[in-house]
Design a protein around this motif. Structure first.
Motif, PDB file in Angstrom:
ATOM      1  N   TYR A  23      -9.951  -4.457  64.704  1.00 13.87           N
ATOM      2  CA  TYR A  23     -10.854  -3.998  65.761  1.00 13.87           C
ATOM      3  C   TYR A  23     -11.332  -5.217  66.563  1.00 13.87           C
ATOM      4  O   TYR A  23     -12.251  -5.921  66.140  1.00 13.87           O
ATOM      5  CB  TYR A  23     -12.058  -3.263  65.170  1.00 13.87           C
ATOM      6  N   PRO A  24     -10.716  -5.486  67.707  1.00 15.29           N
ATOM      7  CA  PRO A  24     -11.034  -6.700  68.470  1.00 15.29           C
ATOM      8  C   PRO A  24     -12.333  -6.557  69.274  1.00 15.29           C
ATOM      9  O   PRO A  24     -12.321  -6.444  70.504  1.00 15.29           O
ATOM     10  CB  PRO A  24      -9.817  -6.855  69.384  1.00 15.29           C
ATOM     11  N   ALA A  25     -13.464  -6.584  68.595  1.00 16.17           N
ATOM     12  CA  ALA A  25     -14.752  -6.387  69.254  1.00 16.17           C
ATOM     13  C   ALA A  25     -15.055  -7.492  70.259  1.00 16.17           C
ATOM     14  O   ALA A  25     -15.595  -7.228  71.340  1.00 16.17           O
ATOM     15  CB  ALA A  25     -15.865  -6.310  68.209  1.00 16.17           C
ATOM     16  N   ALA A  26     -14.714  -8.731  69.930  1.00 15.77           N
ATOM     17  CA  ALA A  26     -14.976  -9.848  70.851  1.00 15.77           C
ATOM     18  C   ALA A  26     -14.123  -9.723  72.109  1.00 15.77           C
ATOM     19  O   ALA A  26     -14.604  -9.960  73.228  1.00 15.77           O
ATOM     20  CB  ALA A  26     -14.701 -11.173  70.151  1.00 15.77           C
ATOM     21  N   LEU A  27     -12.875  -9.334  71.929  1.00 16.75           N
ATOM     22  CA  LEU A  27     -11.988  -9.154  73.078  1.00 16.75           C
ATOM     23  C   LEU A  27     -12.485  -8.016  73.963  1.00 16.75           C
ATOM     24  O   LEU A  27     -12.483  -8.113  75.198  1.00 16.75           O
ATOM     25  CB  LEU A  27     -10.571  -8.871  72.588  1.00 16.75           C
ATOM     26  N   LEU A  28     -12.930  -6.941  73.342  1.00 13.52           N
ATOM     27  CA  LEU A  28     -13.457  -5.808  74.093  1.00 13.52           C
ATOM     28  C   LEU A  28     -14.714  -6.208  74.866  1.00 13.52           C
ATOM     29  O   LEU A  28     -14.902  -5.815  76.026  1.00 13.52           O
ATOM     30  CB  LEU A  28     -13.777  -4.652  73.144  1.00 13.52           C
ATOM     31  N   ALA A  29     -15.588  -7.000  74.227  1.00 13.74           N
ATOM     32  CA  ALA A  29     -16.805  -7.452  74.893  1.00 13.74           C
ATOM     33  C   ALA A  29     -16.477  -8.286  76.125  1.00 13.74           C
ATOM     34  O   ALA A  29     -17.104  -8.135  77.188  1.00 13.74           O
ATOM     35  CB  ALA A  29     -17.663  -8.253  73.925  1.00 13.74           C
ATOM     36  N   THR A  30     -15.489  -9.163  76.009  1.00 13.24           N
ATOM     37  CA  THR A  30     -15.057  -9.972  77.152  1.00 13.24           C
ATOM     38  C   THR A  30     -14.521  -9.085  78.271  1.00 13.24           C
ATOM     39  O   THR A  30     -14.825  -9.287  79.451  1.00 13.24           O
ATOM     40  CB  THR A  30     -13.976 -10.984  76.716  1.00 13.24           C
ATOM     41  N   ALA A  31     -13.721  -8.082  77.892  1.00  9.11           N
ATOM     42  CA  ALA A  31     -13.172  -7.170  78.891  1.00  9.11           C
ATOM     43  C   ALA A  31     -14.287  -6.390  79.597  1.00  9.11           C
ATOM     44  O   ALA A  31     -14.240  -6.201  80.820  1.00  9.11           O
ATOM     45  CB  ALA A  31     -12.196  -6.203  78.234  1.00  9.11           C
ATOM     46  N   MET A  32     -15.281  -5.970  78.843  1.00  9.14           N
ATOM     47  CA  MET A  32     -16.395  -5.224  79.431  1.00  9.14           C
ATOM     48  C   MET A  32     -17.137  -6.054  80.478  1.00  9.14           C
ATOM     49  O   MET A  32     -17.664  -5.527  81.457  1.00  9.14           O
ATOM     50  CB  MET A  32     -17.370  -4.792  78.331  1.00  9.14           C
ATOM     51  N   ARG A  33     -17.175  -7.363  80.267  1.00 12.20           N
ATOM     52  CA  ARG A  33     -17.906  -8.237  81.186  1.00 12.20           C
ATOM     53  C   ARG A  33     -17.070  -8.681  82.372  1.00 12.20           C
ATOM     54  O   ARG A  33     -17.622  -8.946  83.450  1.00 12.20           O
ATOM     55  CB  ARG A  33     -18.408  -9.481  80.446  1.00 12.20           C
TER      56      ARG A  33
END
Length: 228
Positions: free
Chosen positions: A114-124
């Motif tokens: 679950y790439p939470a950090a990658l998802l957070a970057t994408a959200m920003r």
């Protein structure tokens, strides 16, 4: 690991996960590393994180996706994410949580599968026209048939809600920092009201416009209080 109950006594894995582990203090670091080594050797997908807050907040970010909105509306996550305005609401709630994390000095971390950090970057950083199809595929498409936990709780008449430790926690942390998290606060208030029986679930079931109007009204009221 997300599972589905296919029949009495029969459980199927909907999406494989893993285990994240972190020490709660400097004296626990060696024990955490030893536990991670043993669990990894046993075949579990493992992530060892130095800051337990990053572990818990990253998991909370993942648990927030398509959860309260689908529960309040009694709709599937796929239906929620197919609605452009509801998807915008999801992005706002997620970004509010990220803003709180930044103020607390907590960075998102990737969890097993679950790439939470990658998802957070994408959200920003990813523009909305490119981000929304990704969210529909990753979040809505990755759940299988399993309804979100908050939706299951409402359907079972559970008098308590996990939303307290997701949206409620974001709103509480924001308030303690002198910040605003109006979407998270509104989602938690509405969810709590339905869970406690103060608001009939039917007032929001399959009524996206009703939910969006209610959140917009609460957000406006919150902003006016801050300005006052």
């Amino acid at each position: 690991t997300s599972v589905e109950v296919e029949a009495p006594g029969r459980i199927a894995v909907a999406k494989a996960g893993g285990i994240g582990i972190a020490p709660m203090g400097p004296g626990a670091r060696a024990a955490a590393t030893q536990a991670a080594t043993v669990l990894g050797a046993a075949g579990f997908a493992m992530t060892e994180v130095s800051d337990y807050r990053a572990l818990k907040w990253s998991k909370a970010l993942l648990n927030m996706l398509g959860n309260a909105t689908a529960a309040i509306l009694d709709m599937s996550v796929a239906e929620v994410y197919a609605n452009r305005r509801l998807l915008a609401l999801e992005r706002r709630a997620f970004r509010e949580a990220l803003a709180v994390m930044r103020r607390l000095g907590i960075a998102p971390v990737n969890l097993p599968r679950y790439p939470a950090a990658l998802l957070a970057t994408a959200m920003r950083t990813v523009p909305t026209p490119l981000l929304d199809p990704i969210l529909r595929r990753v979040v809505a498409g990755g759940r299988g048939r399993k309804p979100p936990s908050l939706q299951l709780d409402l359907a079972r008449g559970n008098p308590r809600s996990e939303g307290e430790f997701l949206y409620g926690a974001v709103a509480s942390a924001a308030a303690a920092l002198g910040m605003a998290a109006p979407v998270n606060q509104a989602l938690w208030d509405i969810l709590q009201s339905i869970t406690s029986g103060q608001t009939p679930w039917d007032e929001f079931r399959r009524q996206p416009d009703r939910l969006l109007a209610e959140i917009a009204s609460r957000a406006t009221s919150s902003n006016e209080k801050q300005l006052g």
